[in-house]
Every structure is written in C-alpha cells, then in structure tokens.
Design a protein around this motif. Structure first.
Motif, PDB file in Angstrom:
ATOM      1  N   SER A  50       7.505   7.940  11.798  1.00 54.86           N
ATOM      2  CA  SER A  50       7.614   7.928  10.340  1.00 54.86           C
ATOM      3  C   SER A  50       6.860   6.778   9.695  1.00 54.86           C
ATOM      4  O   SER A  50       6.338   6.917   8.580  1.00 54.86           O
ATOM      5  CB  SER A  50       9.095   7.882   9.925  1.00 54.86           C
ATOM      6  OG  SER A  50       9.725   6.722  10.470  1.00 54.86           O
ATOM      7  N   ASP A  51       6.788   5.626  10.355  1.00 55.47           N
ATOM      8  CA  ASP A  51       6.118   4.476   9.749  1.00 55.47           C
ATOM      9  C   ASP A  51       4.910   4.015  10.565  1.00 55.47           C
ATOM     10  O   ASP A  51       4.462   2.875  10.438  1.00 55.47           O
ATOM     11  CB  ASP A  51       7.098   3.312   9.574  1.00 55.47           C
ATOM     12  CG  ASP A  51       7.751   2.888  10.891  1.00 55.47           C
ATOM     13  OD1 ASP A  51       7.576   3.610  11.888  1.00 55.47           O
ATOM     14  OD2 ASP A  51       8.432   1.841  10.903  1.00 55.47           O
ATOM     15  N   VAL A  52       4.368   4.917  11.391  1.00 56.26           N
ATOM     16  CA  VAL A  52       3.207   4.581  12.225  1.00 56.26           C
ATOM     17  C   VAL A  52       1.934   5.063  11.537  1.00 56.26           C
ATOM     18  O   VAL A  52       1.887   6.174  11.000  1.00 56.26           O
ATOM     19  CB  VAL A  52       3.326   5.211  13.630  1.00 56.26           C
ATOM     20  CG1 VAL A  52       2.030   5.039  14.419  1.00 56.26           C
ATOM     21  CG2 VAL A  52       4.490   4.584  14.384  1.00 56.26           C
ATOM     22  N   LEU A  79      -3.989   8.109   8.638  1.00 57.77           N
ATOM     23  CA  LEU A  79      -5.157   7.371   9.093  1.00 57.77           C
ATOM     24  C   LEU A  79      -5.648   6.418   8.017  1.00 57.77           C
ATOM     25  O   LEU A  79      -5.647   6.746   6.831  1.00 57.77           O
ATOM     26  CB  LEU A  79      -6.278   8.351   9.468  1.00 57.77           C
ATOM     27  CG  LEU A  79      -7.627   7.774   9.910  1.00 57.77           C
ATOM     28  CD1 LEU A  79      -7.493   7.073  11.243  1.00 57.77           C
ATOM     29  CD2 LEU A  79      -8.669   8.887   9.997  1.00 57.77           C
ATOM     30  N   ALA A  80      -6.051   5.215   8.422  1.00 59.86           N
ATOM     31  CA  ALA A  80      -6.686   4.246   7.530  1.00 59.86           C
ATOM     32  C   ALA A  80      -7.889   3.649   8.252  1.00 59.86           C
ATOM     33  O   ALA A  80      -8.044   3.821   9.473  1.00 59.86           O
ATOM     34  CB  ALA A  80      -5.712   3.151   7.109  1.00 59.86           C
ATOM     35  N   ILE A  81      -8.739   2.959   7.496  1.00 55.24           N
ATOM     36  CA  ILE A  81      -9.988   2.420   8.049  1.00 55.24           C
ATOM     37  C   ILE A  81     -10.131   0.962   7.649  1.00 55.24           C
ATOM     38  O   ILE A  81      -9.799   0.584   6.517  1.00 55.24           O
ATOM     39  CB  ILE A  81     -11.213   3.210   7.533  1.00 55.24           C
ATOM     40  CG1 ILE A  81     -11.069   4.702   7.843  1.00 55.24           C
ATOM     41  CG2 ILE A  81     -12.504   2.672   8.131  1.00 55.24           C
ATOM     42  CD1 ILE A  81     -12.078   5.576   7.139  1.00 55.24           C
ATOM     43  N   VAL A  82     -10.594   0.159   8.589  1.00 53.49           N
ATOM     44  CA  VAL A  82     -10.997  -1.209   8.278  1.00 53.49           C
ATOM     45  C   VAL A  82     -12.515  -1.222   8.173  1.00 53.49           C
ATOM     46  O   VAL A  82     -13.210  -1.000   9.167  1.00 53.49           O
ATOM     47  CB  VAL A  82     -10.518  -2.208   9.350  1.00 53.49           C
ATOM     48  CG1 VAL A  82     -11.063  -3.604   9.050  1.00 53.49           C
ATOM     49  CG2 VAL A  82      -8.997  -2.240   9.408  1.00 53.49           C
ATOM     50  N   GLY A 109      -7.101   2.273   2.560  1.00 59.36           N
ATOM     51  CA  GLY A 109      -5.827   2.947   2.772  1.00 59.36           C
ATOM     52  C   GLY A 109      -4.681   1.982   2.576  1.00 59.36           C
ATOM     53  O   GLY A 109      -4.857   0.756   2.620  1.00 59.36           O
ATOM     54  N   ASP A 110      -3.490   2.508   2.343  1.00 63.12           N
ATOM     55  CA  ASP A 110      -2.307   1.689   2.102  1.00 63.12           C
ATOM     56  C   ASP A 110      -1.524   1.518   3.399  1.00 63.12           C
ATOM     57  O   ASP A 110      -0.973   2.481   3.938  1.00 63.12           O
ATOM     58  CB  ASP A 110      -1.427   2.342   1.030  1.00 63.12           C
ATOM     59  CG  ASP A 110      -0.231   1.481   0.643  1.00 63.12           C
ATOM     60  OD1 ASP A 110      -0.189   0.303   1.069  1.00 63.12           O
ATOM     61  OD2 ASP A 110       0.657   1.974  -0.072  1.00 63.12           O
ATOM     62  N   VAL A 111      -1.477   0.293   3.912  1.00 63.27           N
ATOM     63  CA  VAL A 111      -0.774   0.020   5.171  1.00 63.27           C
ATOM     64  C   VAL A 111       0.534  -0.732   4.936  1.00 63.27           C
ATOM     65  O   VAL A 111       1.123  -1.252   5.886  1.00 63.27           O
ATOM     66  CB  VAL A 111      -1.676  -0.782   6.134  1.00 63.27           C
ATOM     67  CG1 VAL A 111      -2.922   0.014   6.489  1.00 63.27           C
ATOM     68  CG2 VAL A 111      -2.061  -2.138   5.540  1.00 63.27           C
ATOM     69  N   THR A 112       0.990  -0.783   3.718  1.00 68.52           N
ATOM     70  CA  THR A 112       2.215  -1.507   3.401  1.00 68.52           C
ATOM     71  C   THR A 112       3.402  -0.945   4.186  1.00 68.52           C
ATOM     72  O   THR A 112       3.637   0.270   4.188  1.00 68.52           O
ATOM     73  CB  THR A 112       2.509  -1.427   1.892  1.00 68.52           C
ATOM     74  OG1 THR A 112       1.371  -1.895   1.168  1.00 68.52           O
ATOM     75  CG2 THR A 112       3.713  -2.274   1.530  1.00 68.52           C
ATOM     76  N   LEU A 125      -4.952  -6.609   8.453  1.00 66.79           N
ATOM     77  CA  LEU A 125      -3.909  -5.596   8.277  1.00 66.79           C
ATOM     78  C   LEU A 125      -2.557  -6.237   7.969  1.00 66.79           C
ATOM     79  O   LEU A 125      -1.808  -5.741   7.103  1.00 66.79           O
ATOM     80  CB  LEU A 125      -3.814  -4.728   9.530  1.00 66.79           C
ATOM     81  CG  LEU A 125      -4.983  -3.773   9.774  1.00 66.79           C
ATOM     82  CD1 LEU A 125      -4.920  -3.189  11.181  1.00 66.79           C
ATOM     83  CD2 LEU A 125      -4.997  -2.655   8.737  1.00 66.79           C
ATOM     84  N   MET A 126      -2.226  -7.316   8.655  1.00 63.53           N
ATOM     85  CA  MET A 126      -0.975  -8.014   8.373  1.00 63.53           C
ATOM     86  C   MET A 126      -0.976  -8.583   6.955  1.00 63.53           C
ATOM     87  O   MET A 126       0.034  -8.519   6.246  1.00 63.53           O
ATOM     88  CB  MET A 126      -0.750  -9.125   9.398  1.00 63.53           C
ATOM     89  CG  MET A 126      -0.466  -8.634  10.814  1.00 63.53           C
ATOM     90  SD  MET A 126       1.082  -7.698  10.965  1.00 63.53           S
ATOM     91  CE  MET A 126       2.292  -9.023  10.756  1.00 63.53           C
ATOM     92  N   GLU A 127      -2.116  -9.116   6.537  1.00 67.69           N
ATOM     93  CA  GLU A 127      -2.215  -9.638   5.170  1.00 67.69           C
ATOM     94  C   GLU A 127      -2.127  -8.528   4.126  1.00 67.69           C
ATOM     95  O   GLU A 127      -1.725  -8.772   2.983  1.00 67.69           O
ATOM     96  CB  GLU A 127      -3.533 -10.400   5.005  1.00 67.69           C
ATOM     97  CG  GLU A 127      -3.589 -11.698   5.810  1.00 67.69           C
ATOM     98  CD  GLU A 127      -4.967 -12.335   5.783  1.00 67.69           C
ATOM     99  OE1 GLU A 127      -5.918 -11.670   5.303  1.00 67.69           O
ATOM    100  OE2 GLU A 127      -5.104 -13.489   6.252  1.00 67.69           O
ATOM    101  N   ALA A 128      -2.472  -7.289   4.533  1.00 66.36           N
ATOM    102  CA  ALA A 128      -2.412  -6.155   3.607  1.00 66.36           C
ATOM    103  C   ALA A 128      -1.037  -5.515   3.557  1.00 66.36           C
ATOM    104  O   ALA A 128      -0.849  -4.520   2.848  1.00 66.36           O
ATOM    105  CB  ALA A 128      -3.453  -5.116   4.007  1.00 66.36           C
ATOM    106  N   GLY A 129      -0.079  -6.060   4.334  1.00 64.16           N
ATOM    107  CA  GLY A 129       1.297  -5.574   4.242  1.00 64.16           C
ATOM    108  C   GLY A 129       1.828  -4.851   5.449  1.00 64.16           C
ATOM    109  O   GLY A 129       2.969  -4.355   5.424  1.00 64.16           O
TER     110      GLY A 129
END
Length: 342
Positions: free
Chosen positions: A172-174, A198-201, A218-221, A245-249
């Motif tokens: 659910s949160d992966v 899916l998100a992209i760096v 993408g929203d990784v919060t 990614l950690m800084e993005a939430g």
C-alpha cells in the motif's frame, strides 16, 4: 558415448555461483551434476592456460564465467576455455555470462570513441561460442550485437518475490523508483509485478562521473521507496538519490540492483548512507567487505540460471522463466508459495 546430461565448466570469475548452479541442477535432474574437472591458471607472465581433464567429445558444454573485475582477465579466460572445448570436439558451447562486462559501452556517446560491447560480442562469437545466456544486459540492443542466439534473463521476477516477502505482501505504501530516465522501463516492469506506483529521479550531469543535481518526478511523501537499477558501481548516484528521496518525504529507501560491481568507495558509501537496505544478486562474486556490510543483502540467481541451462539443453522455453507461475516453484525454498495468494 556422449552423456545425456549437460556439462558445466567454470572459470575463476565466480566459482561459488558455478558450484551453486551445479547443486541446483543436481536437484533438477535427480542425479549428481558436477563441474568438469579442469584447471584454469596463469603462467608467471600472467598468460592464461586451460586444460580440461575430462572427455567432452560430443557434449553440450556450458561455460559459467561472468566478465566482472578484472574484466579483461575473465574475458580471456572465457575465450580460451571456449577454444579449448571446441578443439576437444564439444558438440555445442554455451557461454553463461551472468554479468556481461563492457555492456555500458554500447554506443558512441561522442566522436572517436569505441563501441566496446560490439567488439566483445565479436570476440565471443568468433571464439567458438554458439549461444549466450546472460542476465539483465545494460542495454537490450546488445543482444543484436551477437550473430548467435542470446538469452537475456531478468532479475525483476526474483526481486518481486523478495519484495513481497520482505514487505509481507503489503504494497500500500511502496513506490518503485527509477534512478534515471533511461531505467524507466526496468523500473516499470518491477512496479507492474508488485502492483506499485512509479516515480523517477531525474539527474543532470555537468561532466562524466559527476552529478550536478537531482529532481524527483512524482510524489514520494510517506512512501517506502525502492530504487531499482541494473548496475551499481561506485554507489555515488545511488546514495545521493536515496538522500534526495528522503528529503522529498519518503519514510525509508531501499535499493535493488542486479549487478553489484561495488568498486572503490561503494561499500563505505552504502554503509553510511540513508539506505535502509540494498539487495544485490550473486552474478558477481561478493568481496569480504560486501558480505560484512550490514545493509547489503545478496539474493541467489543460481536457481533461475540452473533452470535456464536445463531448458536450453532440453530445447524448451527460456522465456517461461519470466512468468511468476514458472519461477515460484524454483524459489519455493526461499520464498513461500502461499504469499502470492495475498
């Protein structure tokens, strides 16, 4: 008379993997499958010498030899073993190259540069190899560099099994992350398998080897992010992407990489990074620092490679190993079959 079983021979690049493949094939065939008795060694001037002690006339031979560090030595071992087998009248020689070195040099990025992956493919083809079995080529078009059949296996089915096991089936949160635009197709395949978004760096380079900046698309919060890639060399980009990614939430960041090259300061960087875990496969033999790193874990490819060898030898489908239904029984001892019903 030739035997009715495939025969395995190994160089020095990854002997533990070759032995693991032989053990798995013994389980598949219901009889003892060992490595052909041979010596692969060097003279004082570092020339490579191969001598096969068993009769291989008319046999279906499989050389297990990744071309990892030292790439040139391991490549020459592969070529000389192939030549020795052809001159010994082997019926067919298949090169099992779990990690295909020089794959990152698959095109001309600027003027007056080589396409080394094509050169290596020519060497292998003209060296007497009639078929290649590999895993997660850096670029799919490398298969077209060969004038012989190439079977390219994928680690994403194994990673999907491991992720569902590690996260207890709760997706659910992966979120799956591609570390660059070029790896989107690889990340999308894994995301589809586990039913995750899916998100992209997006990374920008000012010059080779140096990343100028990164942006998360993408929203990784509040997401558990899984970065998926085929090769991790010095781990600089990977560790920086995890920090971004950690800084993005993101709540935590994991990495799944097929080939753990992990050269130079890679292990130290990973151990000190924000990565909660990094999973690699055993296509490249792990060094002692890699084995002792607390947040690096190794998953086996021997079950899949052993089954692929059996399928090639018997003339059955290799692409069937891309399907979950075919792969789950092979890895049932590591990952319970029941978890796929969740």
């Amino acid at each position: 008379m030739p035997s009715t079983e495939p025969k395995l021979i190994s160089g020095n690049a990854n002997r533990p993997l070759a032995e693991a493949i032989a053990r798995r094939m013994s389980m598949h065939r219901g009889m003892q499958v060992g490595l052909v008795d041979a010596r692969v060694e060097r003279f004082n001037d570092q020339e490579i010498f191969v001598e096969v002690y068993e009769n291989v006339r008319g046999e279906d031979m499989f050389i297990i030899q990744p071309t990892s560090k030292p790439a040139n030595d391991n490549l020459m071992e592969l070529l000389i073993m192939a030549d020795a087998l052809r001159r010994s009248s082997a019926a067919r020689v298949t090169a099992v190259i779990p990690y295909f070195g020089y794959a990152r040099q698959d095109r001309r990025t600027k003027a007056r540069t080589p396409i080394s992956a094509k050169l290596v493919s020519n060497l292998i083809t003209h060296g007497g190899v009639e078929r290649v079995l590999t895993m997660d080529l850096h670029a799919a078009q490398i298969q077209g560099f060969f004038d012989i059949p190439v079977d390219n296996l994928y680690a994403s089915p194994i990673f999907a099994l491991d992720i569902l096991h590690q996260f207890d089936g709760d997706m659910s949160d992966v979120m799956v992350i591609s570390p660059d635009v070029g790896g989107v197709s690889r990340a999308r395949e894994l995301a589809t398998r586990i039913g995750a978004p899916l998100a992209i760096v997006d990374k920008r380079r000012e010059k080779a080897g140096e990343v100028a900046g990164m942006t998360v698309i993408g929203d990784v919060t509040d997401k558990k992010c899984i970065i998926v890639d085929d090769i991790c060399d010095t781990a600089g980009t990977l560790c920086k992407a995890a920090t971004v990614l950690m800084e993005a939430g993101a709540t935590e960041v994991h990495a799944y990489t097929t080939h753990g090259v992990l050269s130079g300061p890679a292990v130290e960087r990973i151990s000190k990074s924000v990565l909660k875990s990094m999973v690699i496969t055993d296509t490249i033999e792990a060094s002692d620092p890699v084995k002792s790193c607390p947040n690096i874990r190794i998953v086996p490819t021997a079950p899949m490679l052993a089954q692929a060898i059996v399928n090639i030898w018997s003339g059955t489908s290799v692409s069937s190993l891309f399907d979950t239904a075919s792969l789950v029984p092979i890895y049932e001892g590591l990952y319970p079959r029941g978890m796929w019903g969740r």
